[in-house]
Design a protein around this motif. Structure first.
Motif, PDB file in Angstrom:
ATOM      1  N   VAL A 195       0.958  -1.242   0.032  1.00 13.00           N
ATOM      2  CA  VAL A 195      -0.225   0.162   0.050  1.00 13.00           C
ATOM      3  C   VAL A 195       0.789   1.310   0.021  1.00 13.00           C
ATOM      4  CG1 VAL A 195      -2.068  -1.096   0.858  1.00 13.00           C
ATOM      5  CG2 VAL A 195      -0.374  -0.175   2.463  1.00 13.00           C
ATOM      6  N   THR A 199       4.253   5.356  -3.494  1.00 14.50           N
ATOM      7  CA  THR A 199       4.535   6.751  -2.866  1.00 14.50           C
ATOM      8  C   THR A 199       5.254   7.607  -3.516  1.00 14.50           C
ATOM      9  OG1 THR A 199       3.742   5.644  -0.772  1.00 14.50           O
ATOM     10  CG2 THR A 199       4.656   7.763  -0.591  1.00 14.50           C
ATOM     11  N   ILE A 226      -4.064   4.880  -5.986  1.00 13.35           N
ATOM     12  CA  ILE A 226      -3.726   5.417  -4.635  1.00 13.35           C
ATOM     13  C   ILE A 226      -3.828   4.160  -3.851  1.00 13.35           C
ATOM     14  CG2 ILE A 226      -6.309   5.781  -4.250  1.00 13.35           C
ATOM     15  CD1 ILE A 226      -3.567   8.042  -2.912  1.00 13.35           C
ATOM     16  N   GLU A 227      -4.513   3.172  -3.863  1.00 16.18           N
ATOM     17  CA  GLU A 227      -4.241   2.077  -2.785  1.00 16.18           C
ATOM     18  C   GLU A 227      -3.090   1.366  -2.597  1.00 16.18           C
ATOM     19  OE1 GLU A 227      -6.604   2.456  -1.113  1.00 16.18           O
ATOM     20  OE2 GLU A 227      -8.190   3.273  -2.694  1.00 16.18           O
ATOM     21  N   SER A 317       1.545  -6.994  10.810  1.00 20.42           N
ATOM     22  CA  SER A 317       0.186  -6.188  10.508  1.00 20.42           C
ATOM     23  C   SER A 317      -0.864  -7.290   9.978  1.00 20.42           C
ATOM     24  CB  SER A 317       0.716  -5.576   9.034  1.00 20.42           C
ATOM     25  OG  SER A 317       1.479  -4.426   9.596  1.00 20.42           O
ATOM     26  N   ARG A 429     -11.604  -0.067  -0.921  1.00 17.85           N
ATOM     27  CA  ARG A 429     -11.110  -0.057   0.489  1.00 17.85           C
ATOM     28  C   ARG A 429     -11.589  -1.204   1.500  1.00 17.85           C
ATOM     29  NH1 ARG A 429     -10.021   6.229   0.220  1.00 17.85           N
ATOM     30  NH2 ARG A 429      -7.884   6.170  -0.891  1.00 17.85           N
ATOM     31  N   PHE A 431     -10.394  -1.341   4.709  1.00 16.85           N
ATOM     32  CA  PHE A 431      -9.772  -0.696   5.992  1.00 16.85           C
ATOM     33  C   PHE A 431     -10.904  -1.155   7.078  1.00 16.85           C
ATOM     34  CE2 PHE A 431      -8.064   3.272   3.354  1.00 16.85           C
ATOM     35  CZ  PHE A 431      -6.795   2.253   3.142  1.00 16.85           C
TER      36      PHE A 431
ATOM     37  N   VAL B  16       1.756   1.068  14.891  1.00 18.68           N
ATOM     38  CA  VAL B  16       0.973   0.375  14.048  1.00 18.68           C
ATOM     39  C   VAL B  16       1.577   0.840  12.668  1.00 18.68           C
ATOM     40  CG1 VAL B  16      -1.247  -0.329  13.067  1.00 18.68           C
ATOM     41  CG2 VAL B  16      -0.844   0.100  15.681  1.00 18.68           C
ATOM     42  N   LYS B  17       1.647  -0.062  11.708  1.00 16.88           N
ATOM     43  CA  LYS B  17       1.962   0.299  10.393  1.00 16.88           C
ATOM     44  C   LYS B  17       0.955   0.883   9.470  1.00 16.88           C
ATOM     45  CE  LYS B  17       6.135  -2.595   9.670  1.00 16.88           C
ATOM     46  NZ  LYS B  17       6.694  -3.541   8.881  1.00 16.88           N
ATOM     47  N   ASP B  18       1.052   1.484   8.471  1.00 13.79           N
ATOM     48  CA  ASP B  18      -0.106   1.552   7.358  1.00 13.79           C
ATOM     49  C   ASP B  18      -1.366   2.173   8.151  1.00 13.79           C
ATOM     50  OD1 ASP B  18       1.733   0.810   5.369  1.00 13.79           O
ATOM     51  OD2 ASP B  18       1.195  -1.292   5.845  1.00 13.79           O
ATOM     52  N   ASP B  20      -4.604   4.214   8.103  1.00  7.76           N
ATOM     53  CA  ASP B  20      -5.129   4.740   7.121  1.00  7.76           C
ATOM     54  C   ASP B  20      -5.964   6.136   7.518  1.00  7.76           C
ATOM     55  OD1 ASP B  20      -8.063   3.755   7.349  1.00  7.76           O
ATOM     56  OD2 ASP B  20      -6.733   2.131   7.558  1.00  7.76           O
ATOM     57  N   GLN B  23      -8.920   5.395   9.717  1.00  7.20           N
ATOM     58  CA  GLN B  23      -8.890   4.941  11.390  1.00  7.20           C
ATOM     59  C   GLN B  23      -8.565   6.253  11.970  1.00  7.20           C
ATOM     60  OE1 GLN B  23      -9.598   1.875  11.707  1.00  7.20           O
ATOM     61  NE2 GLN B  23      -9.540   1.721   9.369  1.00  7.20           N
ATOM     62  N   ASN B  76       4.353   4.569   6.836  1.00  2.11           N
ATOM     63  CA  ASN B  76       3.121   4.886   5.850  1.00  2.11           C
ATOM     64  C   ASN B  76       2.189   5.373   6.459  1.00  2.11           C
ATOM     65  OD1 ASN B  76       2.039   4.972   3.174  1.00  2.11           O
ATOM     66  ND2 ASN B  76       1.216   3.151   3.369  1.00  2.11           N
ATOM     67  N   CYS B  79      -2.396   6.587   4.954  1.00  2.00           N
ATOM     68  CA  CYS B  79      -2.618   6.156   3.766  1.00  2.00           C
ATOM     69  C   CYS B  79      -4.132   6.321   3.533  1.00  2.00           C
ATOM     70  CB  CYS B  79      -1.999   4.884   3.374  1.00  2.00           C
ATOM     71  SG  CYS B  79      -2.762   3.599   4.425  1.00  2.00           S
ATOM     72  N   GLY B  80      -4.569   5.838   2.458  1.00  2.00           N
ATOM     73  CA  GLY B  80      -5.961   5.982   2.024  1.00  2.00           C
ATOM     74  C   GLY B  80      -6.643   7.116   1.461  1.00  2.00           C
ATOM     75  N   PHE B 103       5.100   9.039   4.952  1.00  2.94           N
ATOM     76  CA  PHE B 103       3.920   9.309   5.164  1.00  2.94           C
ATOM     77  C   PHE B 103       3.024   9.236   3.655  1.00  2.94           C
ATOM     78  CE2 PHE B 103       5.987  11.907   8.372  1.00  2.94           C
ATOM     79  CZ  PHE B 103       5.055  11.684   9.609  1.00  2.94           C
ATOM     80  N   ALA B 104       1.896   8.978   3.725  1.00  3.12           N
ATOM     81  CA  ALA B 104       1.269   8.823   2.474  1.00  3.12           C
ATOM     82  C   ALA B 104       1.140  10.253   1.778  1.00  3.12           C
ATOM     83  CB  ALA B 104      -0.221   8.350   2.755  1.00  3.12           C
TER      84      ALA B 104
END
Lengths: 466, 201
Positions: A195, A199, A226-227, A317, A429, A431, B16-18, B20, B23, B76, B79-80, B103-104
């Motif tokens: 993800v 970047t 973007i994802e 993760s 998404r 998420f 925590v990674k990633d 978004d 969150q 990261n 993101c999102g 950072f995103a």
């Protein structure tokens, strides 16, 4: 002789208004799309500073994110959504911005209506306060999402301050197998690069599998750039692009069309032009893809089991994601029960997506314990689908056919999962809580979503296709 | 925008990674027409129980989070979605800087436009900071924007990158829109010289 340039570089160079030393480039924006959620504070900023919208003729507003997808003749029940919708109407009127309001044929998800109206054209810079603006890159435009402060900048000046991103070529070589499509391509890419892999880069998608995609398929691919962390994704325009645009209301007509065509044909990347990075994927080896986790990079071929965090590179993760998803490592995803199926969103709500889902649903019933929502991306798509009797196919199978909007992709409008529910979704998404607090999302293609609706569990759609 | 120069303050860690922006601030709180009032919903669904009461195990509900101005987060971050409500919510809570290894893109731009400083550090420093800021004892960091440096609890300093223009704007508390408005003549000239393309719509 001029230096060979990429598609991105040509558009970038063409749009730099001024670039002073020590400052980012001032980039001219050709098309600014606006919706109700990320614009109110920007219009208020103009009001506070006594500014006007510089080019209302290059700005197009619509309502999509917070609007209900139920009967449009009824008032909006949610007072916050109603206020936001009303505020956009007030702002558009006050600042002279054209608005495709509820009920008009042009209304729909911004990234569906831009192309449909012919507003999105090759060689343009396109922005919107929405990260899925990358969608418009399918036409050979440089299109990216911006925040609300930048929305205000574009409204006031038609320009943005931008640092030049790097470029990455993504090649999908080979012929896509039957039952594998655009959504599977992009999910496979994100699973590969992660993800954050894109970047700082603009992706240019190329290769045989990309060329073979319809414009709708190309939009699906660019949409999810973007994802993978890339603000923009783009595809060189070709005859399919021009054929799609010809005759659209906002596309050039007459001599203007011929002039535009001559310009657009110059856009593809020159032979010998270089990219900062390259990625290659063998499209002929792909299967339908599905995500198992809580970001779009957590995807696998549908026949694969849930990954084991103890042996995976990104173990922590994955462990956290599997905990949220209540999935067990090593167990197959195929056959996992599903409560809801959502077909819609700026990724997969276009007419070809609806046709694809309908082709699998036709003559079948959806599983009695599954709720299936089919939400066309725009009013125009909805009318086209109605002309083709697609709503009848969905309804008689037991699915809900709804009004156009973002709906359960972002779950701001009441279309949402209940805590713990599993949903196969054609959106972008997965998420935590994206489709409703506590909801669990499997991202997949319209075919995979339709197959899950019919069987009530994650299914390889190819087993249901003739 | 409030100018940033040098400031010190308490740092806390969310390893925590990633993470978004859904969150950071769930979409249902985006039905607002204001920038204010989002701090209470920062990390809403990680922060509150079903009945709306604070979840005691979550970082922001613990005493060590009180008065924190720097968030150290996993790779990261942001993101999102492009929602600027994410930096608005972080600033609404009281954060003035976020530290991560990356950072995103859109989130980083949004931060810089609002005066929330995105600080990128190398992996080793990041590991150290996640550990020290994640402990029971609060840690203090000093952020020095003019010198692009963070002073760590052990006295070492680590430098961070930032583009010259954003730095200048942050130091002066200058709205970047003013720069664009000053280019008005150049923009008009551009429009006139690209009439073919600009008048396509």
């Amino acid at each position: 002789m001029t230096q060979p340039r990429t598609l991105f570089e040509k558009i970038w160079d063409e749009h730099v208004v001024v670039h002073e030393a020590g400052s980012p480039a001032v980039l001219y924006i050709d098309l600014h799309l606006v919706h109700e959620v990320t614009s109110p504070q920007a219009f208020q900023g103009l009001r506070d500073k006594g500014l006007k919208v510089r080019r209302p003729d290059h700005t197009q507003a619509t309502l999509d994110h917070s609007i209900p997808t139920t009967d449009r003749t009824l008032p909006i029940v949610d007072p916050f959504a109603a206020r936001q919708v009303e505020q956009l109407r007030i702002n558009c009127k006050e600042f002279g911005v054209p608005l495709e309001d509820l009920g008009s044929e042009g209304q729909g998800i911004v990234h569906v209506i831009g192309p449909e109206l012919g507003l999105t054209q090759p060689g343009m810079t396109v922005v919107c306060g929405d990260s899925h603006t990358a969608t418009h890159g399918a036409f050979g435009a440089l299109a990216f999402g911006i925040g609300t402060t930048e929305v205000e900048h574009v409204l006031a000046t038609q320009c943005l301050l931008q640092n030049k991103p790097q470029t990455c070529e993504v090649r999908f070589e080979g012929v896509l197998p039957k039952g594998v499509g655009a959504k599977d391509l992009i999910l496979a890419l994100i699973a590969k690069i992660g993800v954050g892999g894109g970047t700082g880069h603009v992706l240019e998608y190329a290769g045989e599998a990309i060329r073979s995609l319809s414009m709708e398929g190309r939009m699906t691919v660019c949409n999810m750039s973007i994802e993978g962390g890339a603000r923009a994704g783009m595809i060189a325009p070709d005859d399919k692009t021009f054929e799609y645009l010809a005759g659209r209301p906002k596309a050039p007509h007459g001599q203007g069309w011929n002039d535009a065509l001559a310009r657009w044909r110059q856009l593809p990347t020159d032979e010998g032009a270089g990219y900062d990075k390259q990625v290659s994927i063998d499209a002929s080896a792909l299967e339908p893809m599905i995500t198992y986790g809580t970001n779009p990079g957590m995807g696998v071929p549908i026949s694969q089991p849930v990954p084991d965090p103890s042996t995976a590179a990104n173990g922590e993760s994955i462990r956290k994601a599997l905990d949220y998803m209540a999935l067990e490592p090593g167990k197959p995803l195929l056959g996992h029960p599903v409560d809801v199926v959502f077909i819609g969103s700026c990724t997969n709500s276009r007419i070809s997506d609806l046709r694809e889902a309908a082709s699998l649903i036709k003559g079948r019933k959806i599983s009695p314990h599954v709720r299936m929502l089919v939400v066309p991306g725009s009013e125009k798509t909805k009318r086209q689908a109605e002309a083709e009797n697609l709503p009848e196919i969905f309804r008689s199978a037991g699915a809900e056919w709804r009004e156009a909007g973002c709906s359960m992709c972002i779950a701001m409008n009441g279309d949402q999962l209940s805590p713990g529910q599993y949903c196969v979704s054609t959106s972008n998404r997965n998420f935590e809580g994206r489709q409703g607090k506590g909801g669990r999302t499997f991202l997949a293609s319209p075919l995979t979503a339709a197959a899950a609706a019919v069987s009530g569990a994650i299914t390889d759609a190819r087993t249901l296709m003739q | 925008m409030q100018a940033i120069n040098t400031f010190s303050g308490k740092a806390i860690a969310l390893p925590v990674k990633d993470i978004d922006t859904d969150q950071i601030i769930p979409a249902r709180f985006l039905k607002t027409v204001d920038k204010q009032g989002l701090g209470k919903n920062l990390f809403n669904d990680w922060r509150y129980l079903e009945d709306g009461s604070p979840k005691p195990t979550f970082l922001l509900n613990q005493p060590r989070a009180e008065g924190a101005v720097i968030l150290v987060a996993g790779d990261n971050f942001g993101c999102g979605s492009s929602r600027e409500h994410a930096p608005w919510a972080l600033m609404g809570f009281g954060f003035r800087a976020v530290i991560s290894t990356s950072f995103a893109d859109i989130f980083q731009i949004n931060c810089l436009k609002n005066g929330l400083l995105p600080i990128i550090v190398d992996e080793a420093t990041h590991v150290d900071l996640l550990a020290s800021a994640g402990g029971d004892e609060p840690i203090e960091l000093e952020v020095d924007l003019p010198n692009q440096a963070v002073r760590l609890p052990d006295g070492r300093t680590t430098s961070f990158p930032i583009d010259a223009f954003s730095k200048k704007c942050l130091l002066a508390g200058m709205d970047q829109l003013d720069y664009l408005l000053n280019q008005d003549a150049a923009v008009s000239m551009y429009e006139a010289s690209h009439r073919d393309r600009v008048s396509t719509l």
